[in-house]
Design a protein around this motif. Structure first.
Motif, PDB file in Angstrom:
ATOM      1  N   ALA A 271     -11.590   1.041  18.687  1.00  0.00           N
ATOM      2  CA  ALA A 271     -12.247   1.542  20.573  1.00  0.00           C
ATOM      3  C   ALA A 271     -11.487   0.174  20.851  1.00  0.00           C
ATOM      4  O   ALA A 271     -11.394   0.126  21.908  1.00  0.00           O
ATOM      5  N   ASN A 272     -11.369  -1.323  20.500  1.00  0.00           N
ATOM      6  CA  ASN A 272     -11.048  -2.547  21.545  1.00  0.00           C
ATOM      7  C   ASN A 272      -9.513  -2.272  21.302  1.00  0.00           C
ATOM      8  O   ASN A 272      -9.258  -3.815  21.504  1.00  0.00           O
ATOM      9  N   ALA A 273      -8.531  -1.881  20.102  1.00  0.00           N
ATOM     10  CA  ALA A 273      -7.351  -0.830  19.975  1.00  0.00           C
ATOM     11  C   ALA A 273      -7.031  -2.601  19.919  1.00  0.00           C
ATOM     12  O   ALA A 273      -5.324  -3.216  20.223  1.00  0.00           O
ATOM     13  N   TYR A 274      -7.794  -4.041  19.220  1.00  0.00           N
ATOM     14  CA  TYR A 274      -6.585  -5.132  18.469  1.00  0.00           C
ATOM     15  C   TYR A 274      -5.950  -5.264  20.093  1.00  0.00           C
ATOM     16  O   TYR A 274      -5.291  -6.404  18.829  1.00  0.00           O
ATOM     17  N   GLY A 275      -6.613  -5.620  21.107  1.00  0.00           N
ATOM     18  CA  GLY A 275      -6.012  -6.553  21.826  1.00  0.00           C
ATOM     19  C   GLY A 275      -5.140  -5.793  22.364  1.00  0.00           C
ATOM     20  O   GLY A 275      -4.178  -6.926  23.759  1.00  0.00           O
ATOM     21  N   LEU A 276      -4.422  -4.596  22.533  1.00  0.00           N
ATOM     22  CA  LEU A 276      -3.598  -3.922  23.763  1.00  0.00           C
ATOM     23  C   LEU A 276      -4.443  -3.644  24.947  1.00  0.00           C
ATOM     24  O   LEU A 276      -5.537  -4.167  25.194  1.00  0.00           O
TER      25      LEU A 276
ATOM     26  N   LYS B 163      -1.222   4.735  26.914  1.00  0.00           N
ATOM     27  CA  LYS B 163       0.129   5.496  25.922  1.00  0.00           C
ATOM     28  C   LYS B 163      -0.373   5.922  24.770  1.00  0.00           C
ATOM     29  O   LYS B 163       0.262   7.327  25.376  1.00  0.00           O
ATOM     30  N   ILE B 164      -0.931   5.269  24.373  1.00  0.00           N
ATOM     31  CA  ILE B 164      -0.953   5.695  22.890  1.00  0.00           C
ATOM     32  C   ILE B 164      -2.125   6.889  23.359  1.00  0.00           C
ATOM     33  O   ILE B 164      -1.721   8.002  22.380  1.00  0.00           O
ATOM     34  N   ASP B 165      -2.798   6.749  23.179  1.00  0.00           N
ATOM     35  CA  ASP B 165      -3.827   8.060  23.428  1.00  0.00           C
ATOM     36  C   ASP B 165      -3.329   9.212  23.918  1.00  0.00           C
ATOM     37  O   ASP B 165      -3.243  10.525  23.268  1.00  0.00           O
ATOM     38  N   LEU B 166      -2.305   9.458  25.209  1.00  0.00           N
ATOM     39  CA  LEU B 166      -1.389  10.320  25.452  1.00  0.00           C
ATOM     40  C   LEU B 166      -0.964  10.821  24.366  1.00  0.00           C
ATOM     41  O   LEU B 166      -0.773  12.318  24.406  1.00  0.00           O
ATOM     42  N   ALA B 167      -0.183   9.756  23.616  1.00  0.00           N
ATOM     43  CA  ALA B 167       1.372  10.498  22.623  1.00  0.00           C
ATOM     44  C   ALA B 167       0.372  11.443  21.504  1.00  0.00           C
ATOM     45  O   ALA B 167       0.574  11.740  20.675  1.00  0.00           O
ATOM     46  N   THR B 168      -0.671  10.151  20.975  1.00  0.00           N
ATOM     47  CA  THR B 168      -2.059  11.193  19.895  1.00  0.00           C
ATOM     48  C   THR B 168      -1.946  12.204  20.564  1.00  0.00           C
ATOM     49  O   THR B 168      -1.701  13.259  19.308  1.00  0.00           O
ATOM     50  N   GLU B 169      -2.171  13.178  21.283  1.00  0.00           N
ATOM     51  CA  GLU B 169      -2.558  14.224  21.301  1.00  0.00           C
ATOM     52  C   GLU B 169      -1.723  15.554  21.264  1.00  0.00           C
ATOM     53  O   GLU B 169      -1.897  16.024  20.416  1.00  0.00           O
ATOM     54  N   VAL B 170      -0.723  15.013  22.328  1.00  0.00           N
ATOM     55  CA  VAL B 170       0.975  16.015  22.008  1.00  0.00           C
ATOM     56  C   VAL B 170       0.785  16.057  20.340  1.00  0.00           C
ATOM     57  O   VAL B 170       1.441  16.691  19.578  1.00  0.00           O
ATOM     58  N   ILE B 171       1.526  14.731  19.640  1.00  0.00           N
ATOM     59  CA  ILE B 171       2.074  14.641  18.246  1.00  0.00           C
ATOM     60  C   ILE B 171       1.047  15.065  17.602  1.00  0.00           C
ATOM     61  O   ILE B 171       0.909  16.263  16.268  1.00  0.00           O
ATOM     62  N   ALA B 172      -1.073  15.273  17.928  1.00  0.00           N
ATOM     63  CA  ALA B 172      -1.529  15.576  17.070  1.00  0.00           C
ATOM     64  C   ALA B 172      -1.411  17.229  16.924  1.00  0.00           C
ATOM     65  O   ALA B 172      -1.510  18.060  16.212  1.00  0.00           O
TER      66      ALA B 172
ATOM     67  N   ASP C  65      -6.355  10.332  13.177  1.00  0.00           N
ATOM     68  CA  ASP C  65      -6.355   9.580  12.224  1.00  0.00           C
ATOM     69  C   ASP C  65      -4.936   8.598  11.579  1.00  0.00           C
ATOM     70  O   ASP C  65      -4.759   7.559  11.133  1.00  0.00           O
ATOM     71  N   LEU C  66      -4.295   9.330  11.418  1.00  0.00           N
ATOM     72  CA  LEU C  66      -2.672   8.016  10.821  1.00  0.00           C
ATOM     73  C   LEU C  66      -2.303   7.663  11.980  1.00  0.00           C
ATOM     74  O   LEU C  66      -2.173   6.442  11.465  1.00  0.00           O
ATOM     75  N   ILE C  67      -2.511   7.857  13.091  1.00  0.00           N
ATOM     76  CA  ILE C  67      -2.265   7.030  14.714  1.00  0.00           C
ATOM     77  C   ILE C  67      -3.405   5.945  14.336  1.00  0.00           C
ATOM     78  O   ILE C  67      -2.844   4.793  14.679  1.00  0.00           O
ATOM     79  N   ARG C  68      -4.792   6.536  14.173  1.00  0.00           N
ATOM     80  CA  ARG C  68      -5.859   5.018  13.881  1.00  0.00           C
ATOM     81  C   ARG C  68      -5.083   4.010  12.858  1.00  0.00           C
ATOM     82  O   ARG C  68      -5.209   3.008  12.918  1.00  0.00           O
ATOM     83  N   GLU C  69      -5.013   4.308  12.084  1.00  0.00           N
ATOM     84  CA  GLU C  69      -4.467   3.675  10.022  1.00  0.00           C
ATOM     85  C   GLU C  69      -3.269   2.981  11.396  1.00  0.00           C
ATOM     86  O   GLU C  69      -3.384   1.406  10.678  1.00  0.00           O
ATOM     87  N   TRP C  70      -2.173   3.813  11.349  1.00  0.00           N
ATOM     88  CA  TRP C  70      -1.081   2.564  11.865  1.00  0.00           C
ATOM     89  C   TRP C  70      -1.471   1.279  12.908  1.00  0.00           C
ATOM     90  O   TRP C  70      -0.931   0.316  13.359  1.00  0.00           O
ATOM     91  N   MET C  71      -2.526   2.159  13.655  1.00  0.00           N
ATOM     92  CA  MET C  71      -2.984   1.179  15.227  1.00  0.00           C
ATOM     93  C   MET C  71      -4.015  -0.161  14.731  1.00  0.00           C
ATOM     94  O   MET C  71      -3.083  -1.287  14.705  1.00  0.00           O
TER      95      MET C  71
ATOM     96  N   ALA D  90       1.416  -2.508  18.619  1.00  0.00           N
ATOM     97  CA  ALA D  90       1.346  -0.983  18.261  1.00  0.00           C
ATOM     98  C   ALA D  90       2.063  -0.511  20.002  1.00  0.00           C
ATOM     99  O   ALA D  90       1.192  -1.253  20.693  1.00  0.00           O
ATOM    100  N   ARG D  91       2.483   0.439  20.312  1.00  0.00           N
ATOM    101  CA  ARG D  91       3.498   0.844  20.984  1.00  0.00           C
ATOM    102  C   ARG D  91       4.189   1.834  20.929  1.00  0.00           C
ATOM    103  O   ARG D  91       4.574   2.742  19.685  1.00  0.00           O
ATOM    104  N   VAL D  92       3.607   2.549  21.794  1.00  0.00           N
ATOM    105  CA  VAL D  92       4.495   4.171  21.698  1.00  0.00           C
ATOM    106  C   VAL D  92       5.673   3.749  21.542  1.00  0.00           C
ATOM    107  O   VAL D  92       5.934   5.426  21.297  1.00  0.00           O
ATOM    108  N   GLU D  93       6.164   3.413  21.786  1.00  0.00           N
ATOM    109  CA  GLU D  93       8.083   3.487  21.562  1.00  0.00           C
ATOM    110  C   GLU D  93       8.311   3.549  20.255  1.00  0.00           C
ATOM    111  O   GLU D  93       8.979   4.462  19.799  1.00  0.00           O
ATOM    112  N   ILE D  94       7.309   3.173  19.225  1.00  0.00           N
ATOM    113  CA  ILE D  94       7.499   3.183  18.147  1.00  0.00           C
ATOM    114  C   ILE D  94       7.360   4.425  16.875  1.00  0.00           C
ATOM    115  O   ILE D  94       7.936   4.703  16.558  1.00  0.00           O
ATOM    116  N   LEU D  95       5.922   4.716  18.188  1.00  0.00           N
ATOM    117  CA  LEU D  95       5.647   6.348  17.890  1.00  0.00           C
ATOM    118  C   LEU D  95       6.521   7.619  17.662  1.00  0.00           C
ATOM    119  O   LEU D  95       7.490   8.336  17.045  1.00  0.00           O
TER     120      LEU D  95
END
Length: 192
Positions: free
Chosen positions: A90-95, A102-111, A149-155, A162-167
């Motif tokens: 939840a703390n997003a590792y300093g993001l 951006k990553i959360d929005l991308a996650t919904e689309v990707i899922a 979960d895949l995206i959480r593990e990647w984060m 972690a950047r949405v561009e990498i996704l």
């Protein structure tokens, strides 16, 4: 992930282990820890401390613990690990908040879009097959949750990098251009 939260999670699991379950866990760990040391262990937390000392488990490595609990029939306790990991990410590792959004929005689309090719995307993101299989086992009947979960593990791996561009690049590398385009469009629509 924070060490205090990890130890609190281990203590919570330890408090729910009965004597028979602890004996079974010790049996499964006899090659990793050794018979003499195991004889002195009377609590789950003591067993977990041995596994930490041997770098078998840690704040960013709960796979062995998950496997052990599954093998002794204590799958309900895996929820404690899941709760810990959700709270730690939840703390997003300093993001910064914008990148996390951006990553959360991308996650919904990707899922919603990736489907059964999610493991291919996971490999492009740098996750190994063991981790991907673990995700698949954990959410065996829920494809969208596997992707989340895949995206959480990647984060966890990328942390503040972690950047949405990498996704998006991983999607394009896997010929998931339609999904990548949807992510870009969603981000534009939201002004991100």
């Amino acid at each position: 992930m924070d060490n205090g939260g990890f130890r609190a999670m281990l203590l919570s699991i330890s408090n729910q282990l009965d004597g028979e379950t602890l004996s079974n866990l010790k049996f499964l760990c006899k090659e990793d820890i050794g018979k003499k040391k195991l004889e002195k262990i009377n609590k789950g937390i003591e067993l977990f401390e041995c596994l930490i000392d041997r770098a078998e488990i840690g704040p960013d490595n709960t796979e062995l613990l998950r496997s052990l609990l599954t093998r002794v029939g204590q799958t309900a306790l895996i929820q404690i690990i899941d709760d810990y990991e959700r709270g730690s990410t939840a703390n997003a590792y300093g993001l910064d908040a914008r990148e996390r959004e951006k990553i959360d929005l991308a996650t919904e689309v990707i899922a919603e879009q990736v489907g059964r090719n999610w493991k291919k995307v996971g490999r492009k993101l740098g996750l190994n097959d063991t981790k991907l299989d673990s995700i698949e086992d954990k959410h065996s009947r829920d494809l969208e949750e596997q992707v989340r979960d895949l995206i959480r593990e990647w984060m966890k791996i990328q942390r503040e990098n972690a950047r949405v561009e990498i996704l998006i690049k991983a999607l394009r590398d896997c010929r998931q251009n339609y999904t990548a385009d949807l992510v870009v469009k969603k981000l534009q629509d939201e002004g991100l």
